[in-house]
Design an enzyme around this catalytic site. Structure first.
Site, PDB file in Angstrom:
ATOM      1  N   GLN A   1       0.807  -1.224   0.000  1.00  0.00           N
ATOM      2  CA  GLN A   1       0.000   0.000   0.000  1.00  0.00           C
ATOM      3  C   GLN A   1       0.840   1.275   0.000  1.00  0.00           C
ATOM      4  O   GLN A   1       0.324   2.343  -0.370  1.00  0.00           O
ATOM      5  CB  GLN A   1      -0.938  -0.007   1.207  1.00  0.00           C
ATOM      6  CG  GLN A   1      -1.971  -1.094   1.115  1.00  0.00           C
ATOM      7  CD  GLN A   1      -2.871  -1.122   2.322  1.00  0.00           C
ATOM      8  OE1 GLN A   1      -2.596  -1.786   3.316  1.00  0.00           O
ATOM      9  NE2 GLN A   1      -3.961  -0.396   2.268  1.00  0.00           N
TER      10      GLN A   1
ATOM     11  N   HIS B   1       0.948  -9.420   4.591  1.00  0.00           N
ATOM     12  CA  HIS B   1      -0.173  -8.472   4.443  1.00  0.00           C
ATOM     13  C   HIS B   1      -0.637  -8.522   2.989  1.00  0.00           C
ATOM     14  O   HIS B   1      -0.603  -7.536   2.264  1.00  0.00           O
ATOM     15  CB  HIS B   1       0.248  -7.068   4.841  1.00  0.00           C
ATOM     16  CG  HIS B   1      -0.904  -6.158   5.177  1.00  0.00           C
ATOM     17  ND1 HIS B   1      -1.062  -5.535   6.411  1.00  0.00           N
ATOM     18  CD2 HIS B   1      -1.970  -5.783   4.451  1.00  0.00           C
ATOM     19  CE1 HIS B   1      -2.158  -4.796   6.400  1.00  0.00           C
ATOM     20  NE2 HIS B   1      -2.730  -4.935   5.235  1.00  0.00           N
TER      21      HIS B   1
ATOM     22  N   ASN C   1      -2.020 -10.741   8.463  1.00  0.00           N
ATOM     23  CA  ASN C   1      -3.018  -9.684   8.583  1.00  0.00           C
ATOM     24  C   ASN C   1      -4.338 -10.153   7.959  1.00  0.00           C
ATOM     25  O   ASN C   1      -4.415 -10.412   6.764  1.00  0.00           O
ATOM     26  CB  ASN C   1      -2.551  -8.403   7.868  1.00  0.00           C
ATOM     27  CG  ASN C   1      -3.561  -7.288   8.051  1.00  0.00           C
ATOM     28  OD1 ASN C   1      -3.643  -6.694   9.129  1.00  0.00           O
ATOM     29  ND2 ASN C   1      -4.363  -7.017   7.042  1.00  0.00           N
ATOM     30  N   GLU C   2      -5.361 -10.276   8.805  1.00  0.00           N
ATOM     31  CA  GLU C   2      -6.735 -10.491   8.349  1.00  0.00           C
ATOM     32  C   GLU C   2      -6.913 -11.700   7.415  1.00  0.00           C
ATOM     33  O   GLU C   2      -7.312 -11.563   6.244  1.00  0.00           O
ATOM     34  CB  GLU C   2      -7.255  -9.217   7.677  1.00  0.00           C
ATOM     35  CG  GLU C   2      -7.224  -8.009   8.573  1.00  0.00           C
ATOM     36  CD  GLU C   2      -7.745  -6.743   7.905  1.00  0.00           C
ATOM     37  OE1 GLU C   2      -7.967  -6.746   6.682  1.00  0.00           O
ATOM     38  OE2 GLU C   2      -7.928  -5.737   8.621  1.00  0.00           O
TER      39      GLU C   2
ATOM     40  N   TYR D   1     -13.137  -1.602  12.605  1.00  0.00           N
ATOM     41  CA  TYR D   1     -13.558  -0.394  11.867  1.00  0.00           C
ATOM     42  C   TYR D   1     -15.017  -0.054  12.088  1.00  0.00           C
ATOM     43  O   TYR D   1     -15.399   1.112  12.147  1.00  0.00           O
ATOM     44  CB  TYR D   1     -13.268  -0.562  10.362  1.00  0.00           C
ATOM     45  CG  TYR D   1     -11.802  -0.499  10.057  1.00  0.00           C
ATOM     46  CD1 TYR D   1     -11.005  -1.646   9.984  1.00  0.00           C
ATOM     47  CD2 TYR D   1     -11.174   0.740   9.882  1.00  0.00           C
ATOM     48  CE1 TYR D   1      -9.651  -1.572   9.732  1.00  0.00           C
ATOM     49  CE2 TYR D   1      -9.819   0.821   9.630  1.00  0.00           C
ATOM     50  CZ  TYR D   1      -9.063  -0.338   9.561  1.00  0.00           C
ATOM     51  OH  TYR D   1      -7.719  -0.253   9.323  1.00  0.00           O
TER      52      TYR D   1
ATOM     53  N   GLU E   1      -5.182  -2.167  14.066  1.00  0.00           N
ATOM     54  CA  GLU E   1      -5.712  -1.178  13.126  1.00  0.00           C
ATOM     55  C   GLU E   1      -7.047  -0.621  13.634  1.00  0.00           C
ATOM     56  O   GLU E   1      -7.896  -1.381  14.081  1.00  0.00           O
ATOM     57  CB  GLU E   1      -5.973  -1.763  11.725  1.00  0.00           C
ATOM     58  CG  GLU E   1      -4.746  -2.059  10.927  1.00  0.00           C
ATOM     59  CD  GLU E   1      -5.085  -2.642   9.565  1.00  0.00           C
ATOM     60  OE1 GLU E   1      -6.183  -2.334   9.021  1.00  0.00           O
ATOM     61  OE2 GLU E   1      -4.287  -3.445   9.054  1.00  0.00           O
TER      62      GLU E   1
ATOM     63  N   TRP F   1      -4.732   3.170  11.958  1.00  0.00           N
ATOM     64  CA  TRP F   1      -4.654   2.997  10.506  1.00  0.00           C
ATOM     65  C   TRP F   1      -5.165   4.269   9.861  1.00  0.00           C
ATOM     66  O   TRP F   1      -6.343   4.597   9.982  1.00  0.00           O
ATOM     67  CB  TRP F   1      -5.497   1.797  10.025  1.00  0.00           C
ATOM     68  CG  TRP F   1      -5.251   1.580   8.557  1.00  0.00           C
ATOM     69  CD1 TRP F   1      -5.950   2.153   7.515  1.00  0.00           C
ATOM     70  CD2 TRP F   1      -4.194   0.814   7.964  1.00  0.00           C
ATOM     71  NE1 TRP F   1      -5.395   1.757   6.325  1.00  0.00           N
ATOM     72  CE2 TRP F   1      -4.312   0.953   6.568  1.00  0.00           C
ATOM     73  CE3 TRP F   1      -3.162   0.015   8.473  1.00  0.00           C
ATOM     74  CZ2 TRP F   1      -3.447   0.327   5.675  1.00  0.00           C
ATOM     75  CZ3 TRP F   1      -2.287  -0.591   7.599  1.00  0.00           C
ATOM     76  CH2 TRP F   1      -2.435  -0.457   6.226  1.00  0.00           C
TER      77      TRP F   1
ATOM     78  N   GLU G   1      -5.685   1.848  -1.233  1.00  0.00           N
ATOM     79  CA  GLU G   1      -6.726   1.141  -0.500  1.00  0.00           C
ATOM     80  C   GLU G   1      -7.335   0.025  -1.335  1.00  0.00           C
ATOM     81  O   GLU G   1      -8.522  -0.049  -1.588  1.00  0.00           O
ATOM     82  CB  GLU G   1      -7.792   2.121  -0.030  1.00  0.00           C
ATOM     83  CG  GLU G   1      -8.960   1.506   0.736  1.00  0.00           C
ATOM     84  CD  GLU G   1      -8.552   0.642   1.919  1.00  0.00           C
ATOM     85  OE1 GLU G   1      -7.495   0.921   2.517  1.00  0.00           O
ATOM     86  OE2 GLU G   1      -9.274  -0.311   2.231  1.00  0.00           O
ATOM     87  N   TRP G   2      -6.457  -0.892  -1.816  1.00  0.00           N
ATOM     88  CA  TRP G   2      -6.862  -2.117  -2.491  1.00  0.00           C
ATOM     89  C   TRP G   2      -7.835  -1.848  -3.645  1.00  0.00           C
ATOM     90  O   TRP G   2      -7.527  -0.995  -4.487  1.00  0.00           O
ATOM     91  CB  TRP G   2      -7.372  -3.120  -1.446  1.00  0.00           C
ATOM     92  CG  TRP G   2      -6.383  -3.284  -0.329  1.00  0.00           C
ATOM     93  CD1 TRP G   2      -6.530  -2.878   0.966  1.00  0.00           C
ATOM     94  CD2 TRP G   2      -5.066  -3.853  -0.394  1.00  0.00           C
ATOM     95  NE1 TRP G   2      -5.395  -3.174   1.698  1.00  0.00           N
ATOM     96  CE2 TRP G   2      -4.486  -3.777   0.882  1.00  0.00           C
ATOM     97  CE3 TRP G   2      -4.305  -4.431  -1.429  1.00  0.00           C
ATOM     98  CZ2 TRP G   2      -3.200  -4.237   1.178  1.00  0.00           C
ATOM     99  CZ3 TRP G   2      -3.019  -4.883  -1.155  1.00  0.00           C
ATOM    100  CH2 TRP G   2      -2.486  -4.805   0.140  1.00  0.00           C
TER     101      TRP G   2
END
Ligand SMILES: OC[C@H]1NNC[C@@H](O)[C@@H]1O
Length: 448
Positions: free
Chosen positions: A20, A121, A165-166, A296, A353, A400, A407-408
């Protein structure tokens, strides 16, 4: 006056990830990764944006670290690009990649900033995707090989390590919904990928323990507090299923050593349950030092006969939202932290995050007055504070994000940074939220 003081040793940081922010996508021996490939396919990403240059952090890391120092930020979470280290994913090592991360780590330590490294990530070397990616057990072993080299090179310098990550996002967005790399749309594959990622996590934790390193190791999960749209039996069941799908599948495997029974039964009925052994679950359940959580927003769900495969759909409530369309729901962070504390033996938690995208503009004075972001951060930190007061072993908070970044699937259209990045000039502008956060760190807490 500091109204909400955090524990003396509380970790205040910011977070980023390699793909990113780094750019230099083909520089100094780096191999292609699945995001280089996915972004090269027209239509995958907003306006066909890609991470070829991003924030050019690969070249600008020293001046970026100077900003961290100026803001008094003493902890920085970032990820290592696997393909910078092993261009083919395994075997041949790219020394220039190792040298870059050594420069980065030493530059942080020289400024008194503690690194926290995420090993994975999302940026799998493309060569490994070409042999099936995370569906292939060989990739689990290649991840262990990569981790071992990182521990050997940097294990004595880096106090906090995050394996993945996630994994939910990697498996579901990348392999069920197809909106992230590698763009596969198959739930059975997605759950097999999730299992192999968890296996790789457990093997790497075991490896870390065997190397008698002095730091702490854990994993980062994206978790949400799940609410049912109504109190009807069907909607309550929908909420339980979505909680199992997003949260409990990973939490129970890692922290209890078994997938949740209700979800195993459902996935088996849907013929998407992955194959696994008791030995697998033992490996996945390797003791971790902390659980990283990315929070989030909450998820409000209802029963939906037509929603494949879970018969659950999300509500889009008419409540205040961030630029991502995510409802601003700070109380969900408190609920999540309390639930984790109660249901998972009071494990140490790091918020790895939390933050918000807003449509920031640079005003006529050249400033970014992002009061919305300050409000978001204030409200969420207040909930974190309340959770600590109620006994949760919350040990730190990584905001974050440090910089606006890629952002992907949304490309550069969403700005999460507390530092604005002008992508045309690579100029950085410190936003008001960064100065606000700097005060939080200085005061070790939030004032009214
Ligand atoms: O969507 C915001 C962030 N969420 N967690 C993973 C990060 O890579 C994302 O930018």
């Amino acid at each position: 006056m500091v109204k909400y003081k955090f524990p003396d040793d509380f970790i205040w940081g910011v977070a980023t990830s390699a793909y990113q922010i780094e750019g230099a996508y083909n520089k100094d021996g780096k191999g292609e990764n699945i995001w280089d490939r996915f972004t090269s396919i027209p239509g995958n990403i907003y306006k066909n944006h890609n991470g070829n240059v991003a924030c050019d952090h690969y070249h600008l890391y020293q001046s970026d670290i100077n900003i961290l120092k100026e803001l008094g930020i003493k902890n920085y979470r970032f990820s290592i690009s696997w393909a910078r280290i092993f261009p083919d994913g395994y075997g041949k090592v790219n020394q220039k990649g190792i040298e870059y991360y050594r420069r980065l780590i030493n530059a942080l330590l020289d400024k008194g900033i503690q690194p926290a490294i995420t090993l994975y990530h999302w940026d799998l070397p493309q060569e490994l995707q070409d042999i099936g990616g995370w569906t292939n057990k060989k990739v689990v072993d290649y991840f262990v090989e990569y981790a071992e080299l990182m521990f050997k090179e940097f294990g004595d310098l880096v106090p906090i390590w995050i394996t993945h990550n996630e994994p939910w996002v990697v498996s579901i967005l990348g392999h069920a919904w197809g909106v992230h790399a590698p763009g596969i749309k198959d739930y059975k594959i997605a759950l097999k990928v999730a299992h192999n990622i968890l296996l790789s996590h457990g093997k790497v934790v075991k490896l870390y323990r065997s190397m008698s390193l002095k730091g702490k190791i854990g994993i980062t999960l994206n978790l949400s507090s799940i609410h049912s749209a109504t109190d009807s039996e069907k909607d309550l069941l929908a909420a339980k299923i979505y909680d199992g799908f997003m949260n409990r599948w990973f939490l129970d495997a890692i922290l209890k050593g078994s997938y949740p029974e209700d979800m195993k039964k459902l996935y088996n009925e849907l013929n998407i349950l992955p194959q696994f052994s008791d030995d697998d679950m033992k490996i996945i359940n390797e003791r971790i030092d902390f659980l990283g959580i990315n929070y989030y927003t909450r998820s409000v769900v209802k029963y939906d006969e037509n929603a494949y495969p879970l018969k659950v759909s999300m509500l889009d409530l008419d409540n205040p939202k961030t630029d991502m369309g995510w409802e601003i729901y700070p109380k969900g962070l408190y609920e999540l932290l309390i639930n984790l504390h109660k249901n998972y033996d009071g494990i140490d938690i790091l918020i790895t995050e939390n933050g918000a995208a807003f449509n920031d503009i640079v005003n006529y004075k050249g400033k970014v007055v992002d009061d919305y972001r300050i409000d978001y951060l204030y409200r969420h930190l207040l909930e974190a504070y309340r959770a600590i007061c109620d006994g949760v072993n919350l040990k730190g908070y990584y905001l974050w994000s440090f910089l606006d970044n890629f952002e992907w699937a949304e490309g550069y259209s969403k700005r999460f940074g507390i530092v604005f990045v002008d992508y045309n000039t690579q100029k950085r502008i410190i936003k008001d939220s960064a100065y606000w956060y700097s005060d939080v760190i200085k005061n070790n807490g939030i004032t009214e």
